[in-house]
Structures are given as structure tokens and as C-alpha cells.
Design an enzyme around this catalytic site. Structure first.
Site, PDB file in Angstrom:
ATOM      1  N   CYS A 161     -21.124  -7.481 -63.427  1.00  0.00           N
ATOM      2  CA  CYS A 161     -19.706  -7.624 -63.048  1.00  0.00           C
ATOM      3  C   CYS A 161     -19.497  -8.934 -62.308  1.00  0.00           C
ATOM      4  CB  CYS A 161     -19.280  -6.455 -62.176  1.00  0.00           C
ATOM      5  SG  CYS A 161     -20.289  -6.284 -60.697  1.00  0.00           S
ATOM      6  N   GLU A 180     -18.278  -1.291 -50.799  1.00  0.00           N
ATOM      7  CA  GLU A 180     -19.556  -0.594 -50.971  1.00  0.00           C
ATOM      8  C   GLU A 180     -20.654  -1.311 -50.184  1.00  0.00           C
ATOM      9  OE1 GLU A 180     -19.561   2.094 -54.822  1.00  0.00           O
ATOM     10  OE2 GLU A 180     -20.528   0.192 -55.081  1.00  0.00           O
TER      11      GLU A 180
HETATM   12  P1  NAD Z   1     -16.954   1.921 -68.634  1.00  0.00           P
HETATM   13  O1  NAD Z   1     -15.683   1.853 -67.867  1.00  0.00           O
HETATM   14  O2  NAD Z   1     -16.875   1.965 -70.112  1.00  0.00           O
HETATM   15  O3  NAD Z   1     -17.774   3.245 -68.230  1.00  0.00           O
HETATM   16  C1  NAD Z   1     -18.152   3.494 -66.877  1.00  0.00           C
HETATM   17  C2  NAD Z   1     -18.360   5.002 -66.696  1.00  0.00           C
HETATM   18  O4  NAD Z   1     -17.104   5.671 -66.848  1.00  0.00           O
HETATM   19  C3  NAD Z   1     -19.293   5.640 -67.727  1.00  0.00           C
HETATM   20  O5  NAD Z   1     -20.090   6.610 -67.082  1.00  0.00           O
HETATM   21  C4  NAD Z   1     -18.326   6.274 -68.704  1.00  0.00           C
HETATM   22  O6  NAD Z   1     -18.885   7.361 -69.423  1.00  0.00           O
HETATM   23  C5  NAD Z   1     -17.233   6.758 -67.762  1.00  0.00           C
HETATM   24  N1  NAD Z   1     -15.910   6.962 -68.377  1.00  0.00           N
HETATM   25  C6  NAD Z   1     -15.433   6.470 -69.550  1.00  0.00           C
HETATM   26  N2  NAD Z   1     -14.146   6.861 -69.725  1.00  0.00           N
HETATM   27  C7  NAD Z   1     -13.813   7.602 -68.649  1.00  0.00           C
HETATM   28  C8  NAD Z   1     -12.610   8.271 -68.221  1.00  0.00           C
HETATM   29  N3  NAD Z   1     -11.499   8.255 -68.961  1.00  0.00           N
HETATM   30  N4  NAD Z   1     -12.614   8.912 -67.040  1.00  0.00           N
HETATM   31  C9  NAD Z   1     -13.717   8.928 -66.275  1.00  0.00           C
HETATM   32  N5  NAD Z   1     -14.879   8.328 -66.610  1.00  0.00           N
HETATM   33  C10 NAD Z   1     -14.928   7.666 -67.781  1.00  0.00           C
HETATM   34  O7  NAD Z   1     -17.848   0.716 -68.145  1.00  0.00           O
HETATM   35  P2  NAD Z   1     -19.299   0.280 -68.657  1.00  0.00           P
HETATM   36  O8  NAD Z   1     -19.205  -0.325 -70.009  1.00  0.00           O
HETATM   37  O9  NAD Z   1     -20.263   1.409 -68.454  1.00  0.00           O
HETATM   38  O10 NAD Z   1     -19.699  -0.831 -67.582  1.00  0.00           O
HETATM   39  C11 NAD Z   1     -19.336  -2.177 -67.682  1.00  0.00           C
HETATM   40  C12 NAD Z   1     -18.146  -2.464 -66.785  1.00  0.00           C
HETATM   41  O11 NAD Z   1     -18.454  -2.111 -65.446  1.00  0.00           O
HETATM   42  C13 NAD Z   1     -17.776  -3.937 -66.754  1.00  0.00           C
HETATM   43  O12 NAD Z   1     -16.376  -4.061 -66.807  1.00  0.00           O
HETATM   44  C14 NAD Z   1     -18.292  -4.388 -65.386  1.00  0.00           C
HETATM   45  O13 NAD Z   1     -17.636  -5.509 -64.855  1.00  0.00           O
HETATM   46  C15 NAD Z   1     -18.081  -3.166 -64.569  1.00  0.00           C
HETATM   47  N6  NAD Z   1     -18.934  -3.184 -63.381  1.00  0.00           N
HETATM   48  C16 NAD Z   1     -18.346  -3.398 -62.164  1.00  0.00           C
HETATM   49  C17 NAD Z   1     -19.146  -3.463 -61.023  1.00  0.00           C
HETATM   50  C18 NAD Z   1     -18.537  -3.691 -59.658  1.00  0.00           C
HETATM   51  O14 NAD Z   1     -19.212  -3.412 -58.672  1.00  0.00           O
HETATM   52  N7  NAD Z   1     -17.324  -4.185 -59.558  1.00  0.00           N
HETATM   53  C19 NAD Z   1     -20.530  -3.312 -61.131  1.00  0.00           C
HETATM   54  C20 NAD Z   1     -21.080  -3.083 -62.390  1.00  0.00           C
HETATM   55  C21 NAD Z   1     -20.269  -3.021 -63.509  1.00  0.00           C
END
Ligand code: NAD
Length: 482
Positions: free
Chosen positions: A281, A462
Site C-alpha cells: 500500500c 495502527e
Molecule cells: P481487498 O479489498 O480486495 O480485500 C481485503 C479483504 O477484504 C479480503 O479479506 C477480502 O476477502 C475482504 N472483502 C472483500 N470484499 C468484502 C466486503 N464487501 N466486505 C468485507 N470484506 C470484504 O484488498 P486486497 O486485494 O486483499 O489487498 C490489496 C489492497 O489493500 C490494496 O488496495 C492495498 O493498498 C491495500 N492495503 C492497504 C494497507 C494500509 O495499511 N493502508 C496495507 C496493505 C494493503
């Protein structure tokens, strides 16, 4: 060997109630099936929330020093398994083994850090105009906390949410990413193996379990890390009466001013953009370079990009693993081809790599795109891969204006020898973190972390700092009369 992941509900390993199973394949060679997991039903999710609710009174009443020692035991279970977990991280999400080992080593430290918070929670007393009364505040657990996490730091991010939630006396339903079910299962099981009472930590897997967890009104708080799109859906579903913490996506800028040390700046840019195949991220998607040094910096970063060794993260010498799945490869490739169609050009990379035995994996090389403009997705949106757009700027003011003209605000960096310019940038950049002559990626485990704008709720940072435990506790004010 294929590992069959199960849910962990009330201390019992369980398949999905309707038997549905999902598969996870190795992103470095998609022919290899690594793990299967339950596609949890809404009944499974409800059972997990019921288990967490049932366990809540006893856990909240447990002496804090006992909660702390259980967290320390869970840390030592994870530390003992760190070598195996590191390999599983590589198999499920593809990062190089060195980075996976760092993550596997970090999670136990997180739990140790938060164990200590269990015995440090304090309230306050307040001067009162009512001389017969004592006014003070206490901290109560929030209740059941839903923990929903992404795949890119499958252990670290989840441990820094579950740790403080438990330390404060909450119970947890943990929903790991379906990309990293085995690693999620390991973390949930560590609490069980450490002797936590059944139901204090429950783990549910699958694609649809996250939405069902958020929809369950018995979940008092949700802490989520993931994409901005999912975060917005969760935010809308939570309502006024339940608290939510969102850590979301970013498109982080690195500014390089004309006075910068060019070799050091090239290192900063390359590490910011290409670490973990740009799947952090905090990765930089935009580099704003003073026109005078544009060509010299570009040449240096291209050299660093081309020095990367792509391959299976377990192979010695590999510095860049695959993207997490085919969908991601398609999206990242399209961000480049769309930019090129709109007038940009590729300085290096740009196309999937399929030679040298990589044809079965989702490999994208480090990619630098020049002549970009703000209409292009790779400038205004998050591209979750090793792709960076280089833009020319004519000084600090121009750089700050371009950097802030973006809906995200996670992290940022500036390369300069000018302290005043660095300070000015730190004051005016719209981002949760500012790095001076340091890459955008990485975070100190004992300093606050989080974004602003569309990168997160920003209200509860966090990692560490005064607000971490605020999210996991309710403050109660008591007026004690005689
Ligand atoms: P994602 O949003 O696709 O999924 C994250 C989690 O949410 C997964 O466990 C998924 O199964 C769940 N999920 C999916 N739809 C949902 C819903 N409608 N309600 C509740 N939960 C749901 O993200 P990803 O592809 O796993 O991760 C990549 C993203 O995460 C990137 O955008 C990255 O920038 C972000 N990220 C942010 C940070 C931060 O600290 N800001 C850190 C790491 C990753």
C-alpha cells in the site's frame, strides 16, 4: 503438499456448513495447488460471531496480566513456526523468502508489544467543580471485533489488529484474505495452541465471509485493511452505532528535487516502486522529478529496475516475485497499455515476463512509464504492481501541487539536501507519513501508521501511539458522589 485449511469456530476446526471449498494456487506457478479453504456460508459467519459473543464476558473479566501472558505464549507459538510460515507466505502470495522471513519474525513481536498494552491501559481523573465527587474515566472493551485483512502482509497486518483487540479484552472474528488462507489459519491457530479459551479468536475463510461479517449487527467494531473500494462498502454498511477503522489504498508520490544526491534518490525511487513487486500500500506510483535532473535520474532508476531478478520467491537470488493472481496481472498490464495508448511511453518493462520458465506464473517486470499525465489511471489511481510514472516538475511548489492533486493520502517521500524544502514538504503534503531521503515503503513497528483522504479513516492510527488502544476500547466517564 496441499493443505486443507478449515475455519476455527469456538475452538473447533470446521469445514464450510455446505461443504463448499475454494482453491489457492501458487502465483509463481499457477499449476501448483497450495491450499484449499472453506467458502464460509452466512451460517458459518453467524456461528463464529456467536462464539465470540459467548466468550466475551469471561475474556473481558480475565486479569489483564493473564491476558498478557496468553498473548506472549501465542507470540512464542508463532516464533517457533516462523520458518514454515515464511515458506507458506511465499507459496500463497509470492514475495521473496527474505521478505517473508521478516514478516514471519515481525508478527510475534507485534503480539509481544500489544501484550504489554493489556497491563498499561489507563483512564484519568479530572478536577471537578463538585467538591464531593470524583470524576474519572475508565476503558472498557468494545465487544466483538471483526478483523478483515488483505494478502500482501497476511501475518503482520492481522497480528497488529488482533493483538491490541485481545489485549483490551475484546473477542475476535478474523477473516483472512482468500489469497492467503494457510497463513491466516496459522495465525488463528496460534491463539488456540497458546491456550486461549475457545471462542476468543475465531477464524473464518472465503470470498463472501467478509461482507457477512460486516453485516452481522452483533459485531461491535470492524478493523479493515484492504482496497479503497472494499473499504467504502464496509464504511457504508457499518452505520452510526458500530465503529470502523479502515486502512486503504494509496498512490504515493516521491518528489526528487534538483539538489538531491542522485544515486541515493535512485535507490529511494527503486525501492519505493518495486519492493514486493509494487504490491505494498506504501509503494510509490508517481515520481515527480525536477526537470534539470529528469534524464539522469531516469537512467539510474532504469538500471536498478533492470537489475531485478524475477522468479519464484523461494529461489536463491530472486529479488522480485510474481503478482498475486491473473486478475492483478491483467489490471496492472492494462494500466500500462492504456497510458501508452494515451501518449505515454515505456522506459523499461511494460509486458508480462514468460521466458526462463516463468510462463506459468503472473510475472510483471519493474516498469517505468514516462510522459504521463493526470488523466492516466497510473497517475490518479492505485496500480498494485511494479509500475511507476515519472513526471517533470519545476520545483517544490509544482511538486507539492501535483502530489496533492490525488484522492489518496497514505505516504510520501522527498529526496533533497535542503532541510527547509524537506520541512516545507512535510508541512504541506497531504499524507499520513512523510519520508525524507527514505523510501515510501516500510513502517516502524512502534510508530503510528495510517493514511488520510481516501487512504483510510485516519482517526485511529495502527501500530503504536496513543490512538491504537482507543479504537479497541470505549472510554467511560464516571462521576462518583459521596
Ligand atoms: P481487498 O479489498 O480486495 O480485500 C481485503 C479483504 O477484504 C479480503 O479479506 C477480502 O476477502 C475482504 N472483502 C472483500 N470484499 C468484502 C466486503 N464487501 N466486505 C468485507 N470484506 C470484504 O484488498 P486486497 O486485494 O486483499 O489487498 C490489496 C489492497 O489493500 C490494496 O488496495 C492495498 O493498498 C491495500 N492495503 C492497504 C494497507 C494500509 O495499511 N493502508 C496495507 C496493505 C494493503
Amino acid at each position: 503438499m496441499i493443505h486443507k485449511v478449515q475455519n476455527l469456530i469456538a475452538g473447533e476446526r470446521r469445514p464450510s456448513s455446505d461443504g463448499a471449498v475454494l482453491e489457492r494456487h501458487d502465483p509463481a506457478d499457477s499449476r501448483r495447488l497450495v491450499s484449499t479453504m472453506p467458502e464460509s456460508t452466512s451460517t458459518d459467519v453467524a456461528d463464529a460471531v456467536t462464539a465470540a459473543r459467548d466468550a466475551a464476558p469471561e475474556w473481558a473479566a480475565m486479569p489483564p496480566s493473564r491476558r498478557a501472558s496468553l498473548l506472549e505464549k501465542a507470540a512464542s507459538v508463532l516464533a517457533d513456526q516462523a520458518d514454515d510460515i515464511a515458506v507458506e507466505i511465499v507459496q500463497e502470495m509470492g514475495k521473496p523468502i527474505g521478505a517473508a522471513r521478516m514478516e514471519a519474525g515481525r508478527a510475534p513481536k507485534n503480539l509481544e508489544l500489544y501484550a504489554a498494552e493489556a497491563v498499561r491501559l489507563t483512564g484519568a481523573t479530572y478536577p471537578s467543580d463538585d467538591s464531593g465527587a470524583t470524576v474519572y474515566s475508565t476503558r472498557e472493551p468494545v465487544g466483538v471485533v471483526g478483523v478483515i485483512t488483505p494478502w500482501n502482509f497476511p501475518l503482520n497486518l492481522a497480528s497488529r489488529k488482533i493483538g491490541p483487540a485481545l489485549a483490551a479484552g475484546n473477542t475476535v472474528v478474523f477473516k483472512p484474505s482468500p489469497m492467503t488462507p494457510r497463513v491466516g489459519e496459522r495465525l488463528g491457530a496460534a491463539f488456540h495452541e497458546a491456550g486461549f479459551p475457545p471462542g476468543v479468536v475465531n477464524t473464518i475463510h472465503g470470498h463472501s465471509a467478509g461482507a457477512a461479517l460486516v453485516a452481522d449487527q452483533r459485531v461491535d467494531a470492524v478493523t479493515f485493511t484492504g482496497s479503497t473500494a472494499t473499504g467504502q462498502r464496509i464504511h457504508a454498511a457499518m452505520g452510526l452505532d458500530r465503529r470502523v477503522q479502515l486502512e486503504l489504498g494509496g498512490n504515493n508520490p516521491v518528489v526528487v528535487l534538483a539538489d538531491a544526491d542522485l544515486d541515493a534518490a535512485a535507490d529511494v525511487v527503486a525501492r519505493s516502486s518495486f519492493t514486493m513487486s509494487g504490491q505494498a500500500c506504501t509503494a510509490a506510483g508517481r515520481v515527480l522529478v525536477a526537470t534539470e535532473i529528469f534524464d539522469e535520474l531516469l537512467e539510474r532508476v532504469v538500471a536498478r529496475a533492470e537489475a531485478h531478478q524475477l522468479g519464484d520467491g523461494r529461489t536463491e537470488g530472486v529479488t522480485m516475485g510474481p503478482l498475486v493472481d491473473e486478475r492483478s496481472l491483467i489490471d496492472v498490464s492494462r494500466s500500462v497499455s492504456d497510458a501508452v495508448a494515451a501518449g505515454a511511453s515505456v522506459a523499461t518493462g511494460g509486458r508480462r515476463v514468460t521466458d526462463n520458465g516463468l510462463e506459468h506464473g503472473w510475472f510483471m517486470p519493474p516498469t517505468i512509464v514516462v510522459d504521463v499525465d493526470p488523466t492516466m489511471a497510473l497517475v490518479h489511481d492505485e496500480v498494485f504492481g511494479p509500475v511507476v510514472g515519472f513526471e517533470r516538475v519545476d520545483g517544490l511548489e509544482h511538486a507539492i501541487a501535483l502530489a496533492n492533486d490525488n484522492r489518496y493520502g497514505l505516504t510520501s517521500a522527498i529526496c533533497t539536501r535542503d532541510i527547509a524544502a524537506a520541512h516545507e514538504f512535510s508541512r504541506r503534503i497531504e499524507a499520513g507519513t512523510v519520508r525524507v531521503n527514505r523510501p515510501t515503503v516500510g513502517a516502524a513497528f512502534n510508530a503510528p501508521f495510517g493514511g488520510i483522504k481516501m487512504s483510510g479513516t485516519g482517526t485511529h492510527r495502527e501500530q503504536l501511539g496513543p490512538t491504537v488502544m482507543d479504537f479497541y476500547t470505549s472510554l467511560r466517564t464516571v462521576f462518583l458522589g459521596g
